[in-house]
Design an enzyme around this catalytic site. Sequence first.
Site, PDB file in Angstrom:
ATOM      1  CG  HIS A  53      -1.937   1.078   1.231  1.00 40.05           C
ATOM      2  ND1 HIS A  53      -3.004   1.082   0.367  1.00 40.05           N
ATOM      3  CD2 HIS A  53      -2.078   2.209   1.976  1.00 40.05           C
ATOM      4  CE1 HIS A  53      -3.757   2.149   0.583  1.00 40.05           C
ATOM      5  NE2 HIS A  53      -3.210   2.855   1.554  1.00 40.05           N
ATOM      6  CD  GLU A 233      -5.947   5.718   8.163  1.00 35.42           C
ATOM      7  OE1 GLU A 233      -6.661   5.925   7.158  1.00 35.42           O
ATOM      8  OE2 GLU A 233      -4.745   6.033   8.235  1.00 35.42           O
ATOM      9  CG  HIS A 267      -5.229   2.155   7.145  1.00 33.44           C
ATOM     10  ND1 HIS A 267      -3.893   2.098   7.425  1.00 33.44           N
ATOM     11  CD2 HIS A 267      -5.359   3.062   6.143  1.00 33.44           C
ATOM     12  CE1 HIS A 267      -3.249   2.928   6.612  1.00 33.44           C
ATOM     13  NE2 HIS A 267      -4.107   3.516   5.829  1.00 33.44           N
ATOM     14  CG  ASP A 318      -1.047   4.865   4.063  1.00 32.15           C
ATOM     15  OD1 ASP A 318      -1.299   5.521   3.039  1.00 32.15           O
ATOM     16  OD2 ASP A 318      -1.811   4.844   5.039  1.00 32.15           O
TER      17      ASP A 318
END
Length: 452
Positions: A53, A233, A267, A318
């Site tokens: 990710h 998340e 997440h 991320d």
Amino acid sequence: MIFANRALLPTGWVENLRLTLSEGRIETIGVSQTARDGDTRVDVLLPALANLHSHSFQRAMAGMTEYRKAGKDSFWTWRDLMYRFTKELSPDQIEAIAALVFMEMQEAGFASVGEFHYVHHQSDGTPYDDLAELSGRIAAAAAETGIGLTHLPVLYTYGGAGQVPLQAGQARFGNTIDGYNDLVDRARYLLRSLPADCQVGIAPHSLRATCPEELGAVLHDHGNGPVHIHIAEQPKEVADILQWLGARPVEWLLKNVDVSDQWCLIHATHMTDAETRDMAGSGAVAGLCPITEANLGDGPFNGPSYLAQGGRFGIGSDSNVLISLTEEIRTLEYSQRLRDVARNVMVVGEGSIGETLFRGAARGGAQALGRGAGEIAVGELADLMAIDSTDIALCALQTDQLIDGLCFAGRDRVVTDVWSAGRHSVRGGQHIGRERIVANYRTAMKSLMSAL
Ligand code: NGQ
Ligand code: ZN
């Protein structure tokens, strides 16, 4: 051909391993061999990880959001700053940043990346002449670095739960369903110029940025291949979805959509025990992004319970505030230790934490990116990394302690070589295109900083 003094196979450690590759895959594996002329010789050979990710452009704002202003800083105030930054990015800059961050990933031991790509349009929301201009820039960065790309064009239709219209800062992200389908088709076309292991999946951004009908429509149209979504998340996100759809995000998704092993839930931070159990049973991969989840104040993952129920997981970087394979893994374990006031949490029963996390992330990450990799085995893609066990962080360790040393005492500098589907892009600890990639990045940053 690759010759390694030691290597980690699915069955355990072996010595004097010789590998042959063919068309990006491992063709033969021999143990107790002798090296031959022309072999690439390495010390310790491991499966390389998939970075499942990434939003590559965010790498360029690392360090710009760590200043506290009056009032409480949160994920949501960080996001406002990120949106402001995003507004200014040009296609050339997006490509240069992506190449830099892909190179850094490879140097850290990642062979592949899931690029969760949602900046599609010009600053005011007008599409580029080529709808997939910016997907093309990501593909160009992958071509330049040799990384294995799973490109994930994002469907981002709403500004918040309940079909709230997009906010001004989100103008570059939005598409109708038809526009999105065209974008995905065009991205698939553009990626045909990349090596065969590179591919396109889909990514409804989050439940809050889509709606049940449209989610169903894109799954129907593109359901065959990787599907990634941000799921739970932040507590506010959970509360908003609960209020809108009558269930928590993970709960809602598992009840209403056929979540299979093609899925990756990014997440999955805020889950009840029942959600944790059901998600583990789905075969989907939990996309954990430990450094970003710490940086953004998301909270710790429900690790022990998820692992105990056989849940699959992988690692992503991320926001790319820092690119480090070793630090991602230790941050994951340390988040659990800090919460539980305990040691050695992320293993079921007894065993090595480093090996559990490293092997698990190698397999889960490859699954999430649809790569047929994650182990050193015949027929798998040659996504490989080599480390130097004579490094001061590792030199005192027994073979079966090496992965713990890598994960808890090591830095990415112990990585000497990385192959992505056989493409040998990192040699002697450095990416072969480093000089040009860094020069392009510096040029891009100069122009960006004068625009900001
Ligand atoms: C993202 N980042 O897609 O980059 C998001 C922020 C949003 C994280 N969730 C954007 N960490 O949520 O709309
Ligand atoms: Zn993300």
